[in-house]
Motif scaffolding. Structure first.
Motif, mmCIF file in Angstrom:
data_model
loop_
_atom_site.group_PDB
_atom_site.id
_atom_site.type_symbol
_atom_site.label_atom_id
_atom_site.label_comp_id
_atom_site.label_asym_id
_atom_site.label_seq_id
_atom_site.Cartn_x
_atom_site.Cartn_y
_atom_site.Cartn_z
ATOM 1 N N HIS A 1 17.334 -27.212 3.148
ATOM 2 C CA HIS A 1 17.370 -26.710 4.530
ATOM 3 C C HIS A 1 17.708 -25.216 4.569
ATOM 4 N N THR A 2 18.586 -24.781 3.685
ATOM 5 C CA THR A 2 18.927 -23.348 3.631
ATOM 6 C C THR A 2 17.723 -22.527 3.204
ATOM 7 N N LEU A 3 16.960 -23.040 2.230
ATOM 8 C CA LEU A 3 15.781 -22.312 1.738
ATOM 9 C C LEU A 3 14.662 -22.275 2.776
ATOM 10 N N ILE A 4 14.605 -23.298 3.640
ATOM 11 C CA ILE A 4 13.594 -23.289 4.703
ATOM 12 C C ILE A 4 13.884 -22.175 5.709
ATOM 13 N N ASP A 5 15.183 -21.955 6.008
ATOM 14 C CA ASP A 5 15.575 -21.003 7.059
ATOM 15 C C ASP A 5 15.802 -19.583 6.546
ATOM 16 N N HIS A 6 16.074 -19.430 5.247
ATOM 17 C CA HIS A 6 16.450 -18.118 4.726
ATOM 18 C C HIS A 6 15.749 -17.836 3.392
ATOM 19 N N SER A 7 15.688 -16.566 3.060
ATOM 20 C CA SER A 7 15.156 -16.163 1.748
ATOM 21 C C SER A 7 16.276 -15.502 0.954
ATOM 22 N N PHE A 8 16.185 -15.609 -0.380
ATOM 23 C CA PHE A 8 17.217 -15.080 -1.271
ATOM 24 C C PHE A 8 16.562 -14.346 -2.426
ATOM 25 N N ASP A 9 17.306 -13.386 -2.964
ATOM 26 C CA ASP A 9 16.806 -12.634 -4.121
ATOM 27 C C ASP A 9 16.949 -13.434 -5.412
ATOM 28 N N LEU A 10 17.882 -14.380 -5.442
ATOM 29 C CA LEU A 10 18.116 -15.163 -6.653
ATOM 30 C C LEU A 10 18.778 -16.482 -6.274
ATOM 31 N N ILE A 11 18.436 -17.541 -7.056
ATOM 32 C CA ILE A 11 19.076 -18.846 -6.883
ATOM 33 C C ILE A 11 19.740 -19.222 -8.198
ATOM 34 N N ILE A 12 21.004 -19.631 -8.121
ATOM 35 C CA ILE A 12 21.713 -20.175 -9.286
ATOM 36 C C ILE A 12 21.806 -21.683 -9.056
ATOM 37 N N LEU A 13 21.175 -22.439 -9.946
ATOM 38 C CA LEU A 13 20.924 -23.859 -9.682
ATOM 39 C C LEU A 13 21.583 -24.753 -10.726
ATOM 40 N N ASP A 14 22.420 -25.687 -10.234
ATOM 41 C CA ASP A 14 22.933 -26.768 -11.075
ATOM 42 C C ASP A 14 21.959 -27.939 -10.944
ATOM 43 N N LEU A 15 21.556 -28.537 -12.055
ATOM 44 C CA LEU A 15 20.537 -29.587 -12.007
ATOM 45 C C LEU A 15 21.103 -30.935 -11.573
ATOM 46 N N ASN A 16 22.406 -31.122 -11.706
ATOM 47 C CA ASN A 16 23.015 -32.411 -11.369
ATOM 48 C C ASN A 16 23.751 -32.291 -10.029
ATOM 49 N N LEU A 17 23.106 -32.796 -8.969
ATOM 50 C CA LEU A 17 23.669 -32.713 -7.619
ATOM 51 C C LEU A 17 23.938 -34.127 -7.097
ATOM 52 N N PRO A 18 24.868 -34.298 -6.167
ATOM 53 C CA PRO A 18 25.264 -35.648 -5.729
ATOM 54 C C PRO A 18 24.152 -36.436 -5.049
ATOM 55 N N ASP A 19 23.180 -35.759 -4.419
ATOM 56 C CA ASP A 19 22.120 -36.475 -3.711
ATOM 57 C C ASP A 19 20.750 -36.285 -4.346
ATOM 58 N N GLY A 20 20.692 -35.868 -5.599
ATOM 59 C CA GLY A 20 19.405 -35.716 -6.277
ATOM 60 C C GLY A 20 19.461 -34.722 -7.409
ATOM 61 N N GLU A 21 18.344 -34.588 -8.104
ATOM 62 C CA GLU A 21 18.244 -33.653 -9.217
ATOM 63 C C GLU A 21 17.847 -32.271 -8.708
ATOM 64 N N GLY A 22 18.476 -31.265 -9.278
ATOM 65 C CA GLY A 22 18.123 -29.900 -8.901
ATOM 66 C C GLY A 22 16.683 -29.558 -9.228
ATOM 67 N N GLU A 23 16.091 -30.302 -10.143
ATOM 68 C CA GLU A 23 14.688 -30.055 -10.523
ATOM 69 C C GLU A 23 13.729 -30.303 -9.364
#
Length: 734
Positions: free
Chosen positions: A52-74
Motif C-alpha cells: 500500500h505504501t508503494l502504491i501511494d509513494h515512490s522511493f529512491d531505495l527499498i531495504i527488504l527483509d524477505l521473511n515478513l509476518p504476512d508473506g514473503e518479501g519476494e
C-alpha cells in the motif's frame, strides 16, 4: 525534518528510503543510522503495509527483509511490473546462495546479511545510494546477437541507473562506439558478421576505447583462447549461462575503478594547477634533509640573480644577508627539524650584493612513516613594503616621543571634526557602522537604534527618490557627492543638513566603506524660508495694490498664482520653475499703478484714447521691474510685458504671436482671464462656468496657446477647486 535531528531537512536529506522489516529492533536501528546520514526514512512492518505504501509513494531505495509476518518479501519482486524502477537491497538472515542469484536476476542491487555489523550495513547502503546518482553518467555497450541475453543483462543493469546501448552485430557496434564513448563494453565472441575477438582487437586500436574495460561472453571455455584474449586486452570472462551476482559485482567493480581513476586524475590535475599557481605567484625552493637546495622555481632565480645551476646543491647561505641574526636561522632550523612549520620575515642578498625582503613559510614534508623527506619554502617578495618602512624611518626620523606628539595632534583633529560636524560611516550596502555623538544628539536616536540600520531611519518624506538615486550612482562611480538633505529626527521634527558623502578607498581604488560628513543648517534654511515668505508677501501686496486701484478683488492675485503653478506643472515644468512662475505672477498688472484713476475706475467702456492709455500699463510694469538682476523680478517683468499678447498676434504691446510670446506670459494669460471671467469686476458680472469654458474653446489658437488651453480644459476641475478654496472675503462696490 528527520526525526531527532536538529538540522534543516533540505540541508541533510539525500534521498528517500523505504525499510520493509518486521523486526522492531532492526528497523529502528536502520532508521536511526540512515537518518543520521541524511536520508528520509519510511517504515513498513508487513507485506500488506509495504504494498500500500508503494502504491501511494515512490522511493529512491527499498531495504527488504524477505521473511515478513504476512508473506514473503519476494512478492515485491513478482510485482515489479507494477512497481516499476524499484531499487532494492535485500537485508535478510537467509544465506541460500542459489536464492541470492535469483534475487539479482530480479534486479536486486546488493545483498546484506543481518549478521553484518551495522556500521558496515550503513556504509554499504550509503555507497549504493551515491552510486545510483553517479551511475547515470556512465554508459555500457552490450554487443551480443542473442536478444534474450541483451534483455536479461539490460534488466540487471537498469535498476543501477547505467545507460545501456545494445548492438546485435559488429556493424552496429562500430557505429555506436564511433558516435560516443563508453565506460564499459560487454562483448560476445560469436557475432553474425564478425568475431568478438576481431572486434576486441579493433576496439583496443581506437584511442577512445584503448583503456575501456571489456568483458567477454562465451558459450565455451577454452584456456588457450582466454590467454590470447587477455593479451589482446580483455579484462573479464563469463561463461554462459552467467551468474547474475558475479556479473553485477564485476561491472560495479570496474565502474568504481573507472570512477576512482577519474577522481584521482582530477585530484592530480588540481594539485598540478595549484603547484603551477604557486610557482607563478611565489618564490619556491625545496631542500633535502641536510638543507641543500634540490629545486628552485623561476621566480627564485629572478629575485636572487642566480641561475638554477648556481643554486642547486647549495645551502640557502648563498642568499643569506649579513644583517640577519644567526639566532633567526637557528630557531628556523630547530623548528622545521621538529616537524613544525616556520614563518618569518627574512632579509636576503642578491648575487649583485643588493638586498631583498621576503615573507617566508617553510614546511617539512613528511612521509607516511613520519620521516622528514625534504623541506619546502614558499616566499613572498615584500621588498617594496620594507623599502617604504626604511625610507620613512630615515627621512622622517620619527621617534617614539614625536610619534606620541603626532598621535596627540591627530586626536585633537578628530575631536574637532566630531564636535563641529555630524559624522557617520557605513558599509558598502549603506548600513551604519559608526555615528558620532553629534549624530545621536541631533537625531534623538541611541547607538543601539542606529548601528546596523541604513539612513532611511532619518529620511524625510519630502526628499525625492531621485536625490538618493543620484547619490548612490555618484558613490558607486568612486566620486564625492555633495548636497542638502531635509531629514527627520526620532520625534518627527524636520532638520536640514549640508552633506558631503565620500567613498573610502583602498590603495588600488576599491571602496571599503562610505563616510558622510554633515553640518546642520536648519537655522539658515528657516531664515531663508522666512525671507522667501516675506518676499512672497510683499509681491502679493504689490499685486493687490495694483488690483485694488481698479477695485479688483483681494484674492485675485493669489488665485492667479495658484492657477499658474498648476498649469506650469501640467505642462511639465519642475516644481522649482513652477514656483517661480507662481511667485512672479501677482505682479502681472503692477503697471496699473501708473494709470490715472479716471481711466482705471471708469465703469463704462473706454474710448480709443483712454484705451491707448490703459494699454500702456504692460510696458509700465516691465519698466518698473526690468532692471532687477533677481530671477524672480526678471520673470515678473516678462509676465507684466507680455501677458496681454495674443497667440494670433493681435494683442499688445508688441503684437507678437505664437511661441514668440514667452511661455510664462502665455501661462499667466490663461490664469488671469479665467479668474477675471469667473468673478465680478467693476465693469461686469461673473460669467457662468460653462460660458467661461466655451470662451476658451473659441479663443484656442486665437487668444491663447492651444496646448495650454487643452491642458486647462482637461483639468478644469482642479482649477475650479483652487477658485473655490480662495473665495473673496472683501468686496468693492462698482
Amino acid at each position: 525534518m528527520v526525526q531527532g535531528l536538529q538540522v534543516p531537512k533540505l540541508e541533510l536529506e539525500k534521498g528517500s528510503i523505504l525499510i520493509i522489516e518486521d523486526s522492531m529492533m532492526f528497523s529502528k536501528a536502520l532508521k536511526k543510522g540512515l537518518s543520521a546520514l541524511g536520508y528520509h526514512i519510511t517504515l513498513a512492518h508487513t507485506l500488506h503495509d509495504a504494498i500500500h505504501t508503494l502504491i501511494d509513494h515512490s522511493f529512491d531505495l527499498i531495504i527488504l527483509d524477505l521473511n515478513l509476518p504476512d508473506g514473503e518479501g519476494e512478492e515485491i519482486f513478482k510485482n515489479l511490473d507494477i512497481f516499476k524502477k524499484l531499487k532494492i537491497i535485500v537485508y535478510t538472515s537467509d544465506t541460500d546462495k542459489d536464492r541470492r542469484n535469483e534475487w539479482f536476476r530480479y534486479g536486486v542491487l546488493r545483498y546484506l546479511s543481518k549478521s553484518d555489523p551495522m556500521t558496515f550495513v550503513f556504509k554499504e547502503i550509503d555507497t549504493v545510494m551515491k552510486s545510483l546518482v553517479e551511475n547515470i553518467s556512465y554508459s555500457i555497450l552490450l554487443v551480443d546477437d542473442s536478444r534474450f541475453i541483451c534483455r536479461q543483462i539490460s534488466e540487471l543493469l537498469q535498476p543501477r541507473n547505467y545507460t545501456v546501448s545494445i548492438a546485435n552485430d559488429g556493424k552496429t557496434a562500430r557505429e555506436l562506439f564511433n558516435e560516443k564513448i563508453f565506460d564499459l563494453i560487454i562483448l560476445d565472441l560469436e557475432l553474425p558478421d564478425t568475431t568478438g575477438e576481431a572486434l576486441l582487437i579493433e576496439l583496443r586500436k581506437h584511442q577512445q576505447s584503448a583503456k575501456t574495460p571489456i568483458f567477454i561472453l562465451t558459450g565455451q571455455y577454452d584456456a588457450s583462447g582466454v590467454g590470447r584474449l587477455i593479451k589482446q586486452g580483455a579484462n573479464e570472462f563469463f561463461l554462459k549461462p552467467f551468474i547474475a551476482e558475479e556479473l553485477l559485482l564485476k561491472i560495479d567493480f570496474w565502474i568504481d575503478y573507472e570512477r576512482t581513476s577519474k577522481q584521482n586524475l582530477y585530484q592530480h590535475t588540481i594539485l598540478q594547477e595549484y603547484k603551477d599557481a604557486v610557482d607563478r605567484s611565489t618564490i619556491v625552493s625545496r631542500t633535502n634533509q641536510k638543507g641543500f637546495i634540490t629545486y628552485v622555481n623561476d621566480k627564485f632565480c629572478q629575485i636572487s640573480g642566480y641561475t638554477k645551476e648556481e643554486l642547486l646543491g647549495q645551502p640557502h647561505n648563498l642568499v643569506r644577508h649579513p644583517d640577519m641574526p644567526k639566532a633567526v636561522f637557528q630557531n628556523l632550523w630547530e623548528t622545521i627539524q621538529a616537524g613544525k612549520s616556520w614563518e618569518g620575515i627574512v632579509k636576503n642578498r642578491r648575487k649583485d650584493g643588493s638586498h631583498y625582503w621576503v615573507s617566508a613559510v617553510i614546511n617539512p614534508i613528511i612521509d607516511q612513516d613520519g620521516t622528514i623527506v625534504e623541506f619546502m619554502s614558499i616566499r613572498t617578495d615584500i621588498t617594496s613594503i620594507h623599502n617604504i618602512h626604511d625610507s620613512l624611518k630615515t627621512q622622517l626620523k620619527i621617534s617614539e616621543e614625536s610619534f606620541e606628539d603626532a598621535y596627540h595632534m591627530f586626536k585633537q583633529y578628530e575631536n574637532a571634526i566630531n564636535v563641529s560636524t555630524i559624522l557617520t560611516r557605513t558599509d558598502l550596502d549603506g548600513n551604519i557602522t559608526f555615528a558620532n555623538t553629534n549624530f545621536y544628539t541631533t537625531t534623538g536616536y541611541t547607538e543601539a537604534e542606529v548601528l546596523g540600520k541604513n539612513h532611511s531611519i532619518i529620511r524625510h518624506k519630502d526628499t525625492p527618490n531621485d536625490v538618493f538615486t543620484d547619490l548612490w550612482a555618484t558613490l558607486k562611480a568612486g566620486k564625492v557627492w555633495k548636497g542638502v538633505f531635509k531629514n527627520q529626527k526620532k520625534d518627527g521634527t524636520a532638520y536640514w543638513v549640508n552633506s558631503t558623502i565620500l567613498p573610502i578607498l583602498d590603495k588600488v581604488g576599491n571602496p571599503l566603506e562610505y563616510m558622510a560628513i554633515r553640518r546642520e543648517i536648519t537655522e539658515i534654511i528657516k531664515l531663508h524660508e522666512e525671507i522667501e515668505s516675506t518676499q512672497q508677501e510683499v509681491i502679493y501686496r504689490m499685486g493687490e495694490i495694483a488690483e485694488s486701484r481698479s477695485k479688483e478683488t483681494g484674492n485675485h492675485v493669489r488665485r492667479v498664482a495658484e492657477y499658474s503653478r498648476l498649469l506650469a506643472l501640467k505642462l511639465g515644468f519642475d516644481k522649482q520653475e513652477a514656483d517661480l512662475i507662481a511667485t512672479a505672477s501677482p505682479m502681472h498688472d503692477i503697471g496699473k499703478v501708473g494709470i490715472p484713476d479716471a481711466i482705471l475706475l471708469k465703469p463704462g467702456k473706454l474710448d480709443d484714447a483712454e484705451w491707448e492709455i490703459m494699454r500702456t500699463h504692460a510696458m509700465l510694469g516691465y519698466t518698473i521691474l526690468q532692471n532687477s538682476s533677481r530671477p524672480l523680478l526678471q520673470a515678473a517683468a516678462i509676465i507684466a510685458k507680455e501677458h496681454h499678447e495674443k497667440y494670433n498676434g493681435t494683442g499688445y504691446p508688441l503684437n507678437i504671436s505664437g511661441a514668440n510670446i514667452h511661455i510664462y506670459a502665455r501661462i499667466v494669460a490663461i490664469a488671469d482671464v479665467f479668474d477675471a471671467l469667473s468673478h465680478d469686476r467693476c465693469y461686469k458680472k461673473a460669467w457662468e462656468d460653462e460660458a467661461v469654458f466655451d470662451f476658451f474653446r473659441k479663443e484656442r489658437e486665437e487668444h491663447f496657446d492651444p496646448k495650454l488651453v487643452d491642458l486647462f480644459l482637461d483639468t478644469k476641475d482642479e482649477f475650479l477647486a483652487i477658485r473655490d478654496s480662495l473665495k473673496d472675503t472683501i468686496y468693492f462696490s462698482a
